[in-house]
Design a protein around this motif. Structure first.
Motif, PDB file in Angstrom:
ATOM      1  N   ARG A  42       0.839  -1.204   0.000  1.00 51.69           N
ATOM      2  CA  ARG A  42       0.000   0.000   0.000  1.00 51.69           C
ATOM      3  C   ARG A  42       0.870   1.249   0.000  1.00 51.69           C
ATOM      4  NH1 ARG A  42      -1.148   3.343   3.967  1.00 51.69           N
ATOM      5  NH2 ARG A  42      -0.602   1.936   5.669  1.00 51.69           N
ATOM      6  N   LYS A  43       1.898   1.252   0.828  1.00 50.07           N
ATOM      7  CA  LYS A  43       2.775   2.422   0.903  1.00 50.07           C
ATOM      8  C   LYS A  43       3.561   2.608  -0.393  1.00 50.07           C
ATOM      9  CE  LYS A  43       3.163   3.120   5.760  1.00 50.07           C
ATOM     10  NZ  LYS A  43       3.908   4.071   6.525  1.00 50.07           N
ATOM     11  N   MET A  44       3.976   1.516  -1.004  1.00 49.45           N
ATOM     12  CA  MET A  44       4.717   1.628  -2.262  1.00 49.45           C
ATOM     13  C   MET A  44       3.827   2.151  -3.386  1.00 49.45           C
ATOM     14  SD  MET A  44       7.263  -1.574  -2.228  1.00 49.45           S
ATOM     15  CE  MET A  44       8.875  -1.317  -1.538  1.00 49.45           C
ATOM     16  N   LYS A  45       2.525   1.960  -3.252  1.00 50.40           N
ATOM     17  CA  LYS A  45       1.568   2.511  -4.222  1.00 50.40           C
ATOM     18  C   LYS A  45       1.160   3.929  -3.839  1.00 50.40           C
ATOM     19  CE  LYS A  45       0.387  -0.805  -7.113  1.00 50.40           C
ATOM     20  NZ  LYS A  45       0.502  -0.653  -8.536  1.00 50.40           N
ATOM     21  N   HIS A  46       1.721   4.436  -2.745  1.00 50.90           N
ATOM     22  CA  HIS A  46       1.416   5.783  -2.238  1.00 50.90           C
ATOM     23  C   HIS A  46      -0.067   5.944  -1.933  1.00 50.90           C
ATOM     24  CE1 HIS A  46       5.516   6.819  -3.243  1.00 50.90           C
ATOM     25  NE2 HIS A  46       5.311   6.357  -4.464  1.00 50.90           N
ATOM     26  N   LEU A  47      -0.636   4.902  -1.318  1.00 53.26           N
ATOM     27  CA  LEU A  47      -2.039   4.932  -0.918  1.00 53.26           C
ATOM     28  C   LEU A  47      -2.135   5.060   0.598  1.00 53.26           C
ATOM     29  CD1 LEU A  47      -3.468   1.981  -3.057  1.00 53.26           C
ATOM     30  CD2 LEU A  47      -3.820   4.423  -3.458  1.00 53.26           C
ATOM     31  N   THR A  48      -3.069   5.862   1.044  1.00 57.16           N
ATOM     32  CA  THR A  48      -3.371   5.913   2.476  1.00 57.16           C
ATOM     33  C   THR A  48      -4.304   4.747   2.798  1.00 57.16           C
ATOM     34  OG1 THR A  48      -5.325   7.279   2.150  1.00 57.16           O
ATOM     35  CG2 THR A  48      -3.215   8.446   2.508  1.00 57.16           C
TER      36      THR A  48
END
Length: 112
Positions: A14-20
């Protein structure tokens, strides 16, 4: 299956996709608190939610469940999985991807 490790891999993707957590929750139609609990290993998911999660994160089920995209007998602990390489490449600028492609094209003939 270790729920805590699964949650850690979900959080990492999720973080690597820059999603909260909020945005991911919106994309798979669950609450942000549910995402928090899944990432902490406190909740499990239905198969439908798991598939939605894999689709949104663009990651294989094998990677999220087991941390690999290959059969265990083929895994080399020192080698990154295809998903890990994909995530690394995804975060590069187009120019850096082109540079890396040129470097690999030059090096591949020398690898055994």
């Amino acid at each position: 299956m270790n729920q805590i490790e699964l949650g850690h891999r979900i959080r990492q993707c999720r973080k690597m996709k820059h999603l909260t957590q909020e945005k991911l929750a919106e994309l798979i139609s669950v609450s942000p608190h549910y995402i928090y609990e899944v990432e902490k290993g406190l909740k499990s998911m239905s198969l439908a939610t798991f598939i939605d999660l894999c689709t949104v994160l663009n990651v294989s089920t094998d990677y999220l469940l087991f941390g690999t995209t290959t059969l265990p007998a083929q895994v080399d602990d020192k080698s990154p999985s295809l998903d890990e390489l994909s995530v690394l490449l995804e975060n590069l600028s187009p120019q850096k991807r082109d540079d890396l492609a040129n470097i690999l094209a030059t090096l591949l003939p020398y690898l055994k």
